[in-house]
Write a protein that holds these residues in place. Structure first.
Motif, mmCIF file in Angstrom:
data_model
loop_
_atom_site.group_PDB
_atom_site.id
_atom_site.type_symbol
_atom_site.label_atom_id
_atom_site.label_comp_id
_atom_site.label_asym_id
_atom_site.label_seq_id
_atom_site.Cartn_x
_atom_site.Cartn_y
_atom_site.Cartn_z
ATOM 1 N N GLY A 151 0.805 -1.206 0.000
ATOM 2 C CA GLY A 151 0.000 0.000 0.000
ATOM 3 C C GLY A 151 0.840 1.258 0.000
ATOM 4 N N THR A 166 -4.847 6.723 -6.498
ATOM 5 C CA THR A 166 -5.461 5.854 -5.509
ATOM 6 C C THR A 166 -5.814 6.652 -4.265
ATOM 7 O OG1 THR A 166 -5.065 3.987 -3.999
ATOM 8 C CG2 THR A 166 -3.135 5.186 -4.772
ATOM 9 N N LEU A 168 -5.409 5.701 -1.439
ATOM 10 C CA LEU A 168 -4.347 5.457 -0.462
ATOM 11 C C LEU A 168 -3.428 6.664 -0.334
ATOM 12 C CD1 LEU A 168 -3.414 1.815 -1.530
ATOM 13 C CD2 LEU A 168 -4.599 2.480 0.566
ATOM 14 N N GLU A 194 -5.703 0.490 6.407
ATOM 15 C CA GLU A 194 -6.039 1.554 5.471
ATOM 16 C C GLU A 194 -6.232 0.984 4.064
ATOM 17 O OE1 GLU A 194 -6.781 5.616 4.427
ATOM 18 O OE2 GLU A 194 -6.851 4.437 6.270
ATOM 19 N N VAL A 195 -5.392 0.016 3.702
ATOM 20 C CA VAL A 195 -5.556 -0.652 2.405
ATOM 21 C C VAL A 195 -6.895 -1.375 2.364
ATOM 22 C CG1 VAL A 195 -4.624 -2.403 0.847
ATOM 23 C CG2 VAL A 195 -3.063 -0.915 2.126
ATOM 24 N N CYS A 198 -9.803 1.217 2.075
ATOM 25 C CA CYS A 198 -9.918 1.791 0.735
ATOM 26 C C CYS A 198 -10.454 0.771 -0.262
ATOM 27 C CB CYS A 198 -8.569 2.338 0.280
ATOM 28 S SG CYS A 198 -8.063 3.848 1.148
ATOM 29 N N ALA A 199 -10.098 -0.493 -0.057
ATOM 30 C CA ALA A 199 -10.615 -1.545 -0.944
ATOM 31 C C ALA A 199 -12.130 -1.670 -0.798
ATOM 32 C CB ALA A 199 -9.939 -2.871 -0.636
ATOM 33 N N ASP A 203 -11.766 1.471 -4.111
ATOM 34 C CA ASP A 203 -10.516 1.889 -4.740
ATOM 35 C C ASP A 203 -9.903 0.695 -5.463
ATOM 36 O OD1 ASP A 203 -8.246 4.032 -4.856
ATOM 37 O OD2 ASP A 203 -7.240 2.166 -4.286
ATOM 38 N N ALA A 206 -6.257 -0.480 -4.182
ATOM 39 C CA ALA A 206 -6.311 -1.170 -2.898
ATOM 40 C C ALA A 206 -6.964 -2.542 -3.040
ATOM 41 C CB ALA A 206 -7.065 -0.318 -1.879
ATOM 42 N N LEU A 209 -4.576 -5.042 -4.331
ATOM 43 C CA LEU A 209 -3.592 -5.452 -3.324
ATOM 44 C C LEU A 209 -4.174 -6.507 -2.388
ATOM 45 C CD1 LEU A 209 -1.905 -2.057 -2.355
ATOM 46 C CD2 LEU A 209 -1.170 -3.754 -4.047
ATOM 47 N N VAL A 210 -5.443 -6.386 -2.039
ATOM 48 C CA VAL A 210 -6.085 -7.380 -1.174
ATOM 49 C C VAL A 210 -6.181 -8.724 -1.893
ATOM 50 C CG1 VAL A 210 -8.206 -7.983 0.065
ATOM 51 C CG2 VAL A 210 -7.352 -5.630 0.126
#
Length: 296
Positions: A151, A166, A168, A194-195, A198-199, A203, A206, A209-210
């Protein structure tokens, strides 16, 4: 006499007095030449917070930063016995107490994800296999640190114009300031929520990334499941602060990505429950994973 269960993680150390259930907390693991002294201080802090000042019958611990050299681990166990006036100390890695707490019969796979990530598979014959748990530089794929770091990289890329915009990047945090932090790993891991937030708010950076973290975790789970004999379904429990905080947001894509043999189940208990199990019961399938020190 009472016994003591200890879960020593990267973010905090938790102690429980058995019976009675009194609890206390202390600082988490700190890597470096003074890590043993720091641990002993954290145990003392937690014991004081729990109001424990009597001799102990058994102390069972699961530790992040478990000494890789047996002689060092044995010395640490002896020092813990002296510190808490304990007749016996049972010292193990945090993955062992996580497994003992999560799976009541001791068979299956447990992946413990918090700041770091480690996975332990235990077969019906007591044989075991560890997967990942290699630390923030060389492993811990899918951990809170890994998510937080990814993130923060996305933040820097967006601010530089090298990567997509993003939400983020709206953080007030300046990632490069963390280089000088004495608690760098924990600080980076604290960006993982926070990631996740935002997901959930849509976003795409984010969210990606998850999904990547879930795929990394699924890969680790499948590698662990593959070490167990037979072809039948294997119970897999996902435990730790990362899963507790993310819930189905992370568990859903993990469940979708693992092989059919891996059957995700609810954990029976926590790592601290596992430490209590090791303090009050025979070691069973975990015998080869425990350093035992008895005071003469």
């Amino acid at each position: 006499m009472s016994s003591i269960a200890i879960d020593g993680g990267q973010s905090a150390l938790r102690l429980r007095v058995v019976p009675g259930g009194r609890v206390g907390t202390g600082p988490g693991y700190v890597h470096g030449p003074t890590s043993s002294e720091h641990l002993l201080g954290a145990i003392r802090t937690a014991a004081d917070a729990a109001g424990f000042a009597e001799p102990a019958e058994v102390v069972a611990l699961g530790l992040t930063g478990f000494p890789p050299v047996r002689e060092v681990a044995e010395e640490l166990a002896a020092r813990i016995a002296e510190l808490l006036d304990a007749d016996e100390v049972r010292l193990s890695q945090d993955m062992v107490t996580a497994h003992a707490g999560a799976l009541a019969d001791g068979y299956g796979v447990v992946v413990a994800a918090g700041t770091g990530l480690v996975c332990l598979a235990v077969d019906r014959d007591g044989s075991w296999h560890k997967v990942d748990g290699h630390g923030y530089l060389f492993g811990d794929a899918g951990s809170a640190f890994a998510i937080g770091r990814a993130g923060l990289v996305a933040v820097q890329r967006a601010r530089d114009g090298r990567g997509p915009a993003t939400k983020l990047a709206e953080t007030t945090l300046e990632p490069v300031t963390l280089y000088k932090s004495a608690t760098l790993v924990d600080d980076v891991a604290r960006f993982a929520p926070e990631v996740l937030r935002c997901a959930t708010e849509g976003d795409p950076v984010a969210a990606d990334l998850v999904v990547r973290a879930a795929q990394d975790i699924a890969e680790t789970i499948d590698a662990a499941v593959a070490t167990l004999a037979g072809r039948s379904a294997v119970p897999v429990a996902c435990v730790g602060g990362l899963f507790a905080g993310a819930g189905e947001q992370l568990l859903g894509p993990v469940r979708a990505a693992v092989s059919p043999r891996a059957q995700l189940v609810a954990a029976a208990g926590t790592s601290l429950d596992g430490a209590e199990r090791l303090a009050t019961s025979p070691p069973g399938p975990y015998a080869d994973l425990i350093i035992t020190h008895r005071r003469s």
